[in-house]
Design an enzyme around this catalytic site. Sequence first.
Site, PDB file in Angstrom:
ATOM      1  N   HIS A  16     -21.382  34.241  82.511  1.00  0.00           N
ATOM      2  CA  HIS A  16     -21.139  32.816  82.289  1.00  0.00           C
ATOM      3  C   HIS A  16     -20.315  32.183  83.402  1.00  0.00           C
ATOM      4  CE1 HIS A  16     -22.677  33.293  78.205  1.00  0.00           C
ATOM      5  NE2 HIS A  16     -21.900  34.363  78.088  1.00  0.00           N
ATOM      6  N   HIS A  45     -10.760  31.227  86.297  1.00  0.00           N
ATOM      7  CA  HIS A  45     -12.216  31.221  86.332  1.00  0.00           C
ATOM      8  C   HIS A  45     -12.703  29.853  86.798  1.00  0.00           C
ATOM      9  CE1 HIS A  45     -11.244  29.667  82.291  1.00  0.00           C
ATOM     10  NE2 HIS A  45     -12.275  28.868  82.500  1.00  0.00           N
ATOM     11  N   HIS A  47     -15.908  26.672  86.801  1.00  0.00           N
ATOM     12  CA  HIS A  47     -17.073  25.995  86.241  1.00  0.00           C
ATOM     13  C   HIS A  47     -17.721  25.218  87.383  1.00  0.00           C
ATOM     14  CE1 HIS A  47     -15.747  26.796  82.076  1.00  0.00           C
ATOM     15  NE2 HIS A  47     -14.534  26.648  82.582  1.00  0.00           N
ATOM     16  N   GLU A  57     -15.350  19.971  84.343  1.00  0.00           N
ATOM     17  CA  GLU A  57     -15.253  19.747  82.904  1.00  0.00           C
ATOM     18  C   GLU A  57     -14.432  18.511  82.561  1.00  0.00           C
ATOM     19  OE1 GLU A  57     -16.324  23.601  80.601  1.00  0.00           O
ATOM     20  OE2 GLU A  57     -14.212  23.674  81.181  1.00  0.00           O
ATOM     21  N   HIS A  70      -9.926  26.813  86.608  1.00  0.00           N
ATOM     22  CA  HIS A  70      -8.965  26.856  85.511  1.00  0.00           C
ATOM     23  C   HIS A  70      -8.079  28.088  85.632  1.00  0.00           C
ATOM     24  CE1 HIS A  70     -11.771  24.269  82.775  1.00  0.00           C
ATOM     25  NE2 HIS A  70     -11.092  23.544  83.644  1.00  0.00           N
ATOM     26  N   THR A 152     -12.457  25.113  76.394  1.00  0.00           N
ATOM     27  CA  THR A 152     -13.789  24.523  76.585  1.00  0.00           C
ATOM     28  C   THR A 152     -14.893  25.544  76.357  1.00  0.00           C
ATOM     29  OG1 THR A 152     -13.786  24.958  78.975  1.00  0.00           O
ATOM     30  CG2 THR A 152     -12.844  22.861  78.229  1.00  0.00           C
ATOM     31  N   THR A 153     -14.524  26.724  75.907  1.00  0.00           N
ATOM     32  CA  THR A 153     -15.484  27.760  75.527  1.00  0.00           C
ATOM     33  C   THR A 153     -15.101  28.253  74.129  1.00  0.00           C
ATOM     34  OG1 THR A 153     -14.124  29.460  76.593  1.00  0.00           O
ATOM     35  CG2 THR A 153     -15.915  28.499  77.907  1.00  0.00           C
TER      36      THR A 153
END
Length: 220
Positions: A16, A45, A47, A57, A70, A152-153
């Site tokens: 992911h 991590h 995005h 995000e 993040h 957000t996950t």
Amino acid sequence: FQYPPANVKSMINDGHTVKVSINPKGSTLSGGALINKKFCLEQFHFHWGSKSSQGSEHVVSGYAFPAELHLVHWNCERYSSFAEAVPSTDGLTVLGIFLQVGQEANPIMTEIVKQFGNIKYAKQSIEMGPFDIKGLLPKDTSAFWNYPGSLTTPPYSETVNWIVFHDPIFVTEAQLEEFRHLKSHAEGEEPHDDGHGAYIVDNYRAPQPLFNRVIKTTVL
């Protein structure tokens, strides 16, 4: 920021995102919006989007950045582990850093993407040597937005104190393309039909309604 380079442990493609694990002991964040609390860094991590007009995000006045970093911290003064802190209302602080396209390759990001050949497929990981996490921070860390929000996950826990910096860090389009070539399936496995050709792209959650959250900011 107290982020000893030797505390960086490993990098994994989890199918992911790209996640870098940190030894939280001695990797701490304090001051600023934390009001006399100390938080330990667990991991960071990314995005990113399938194109540079999307990927972050958070959006600023409707503008989305190509990617967002993040840095995930937990309240290590009150809780004994990250898992214990996650469901707690004062458990987490996440630093959000926008990635913007620039003309010169970010040397710290180069240290990350040069390892992507070793984690091309999901579930692949590699040990990391000393790494300067502070090099991923914007030059000005005094300007930021601060609000109470969620992960957000999954499990989307409403336990995050968000600190999102005004200033982005700059990377090249070529560096972003390295992210977009990571696979979302394990080596030897049949790719699942995710609409992205088995690549990890558009791994961001769409902005959510503000509801009654109050966003604070430093200088504009």
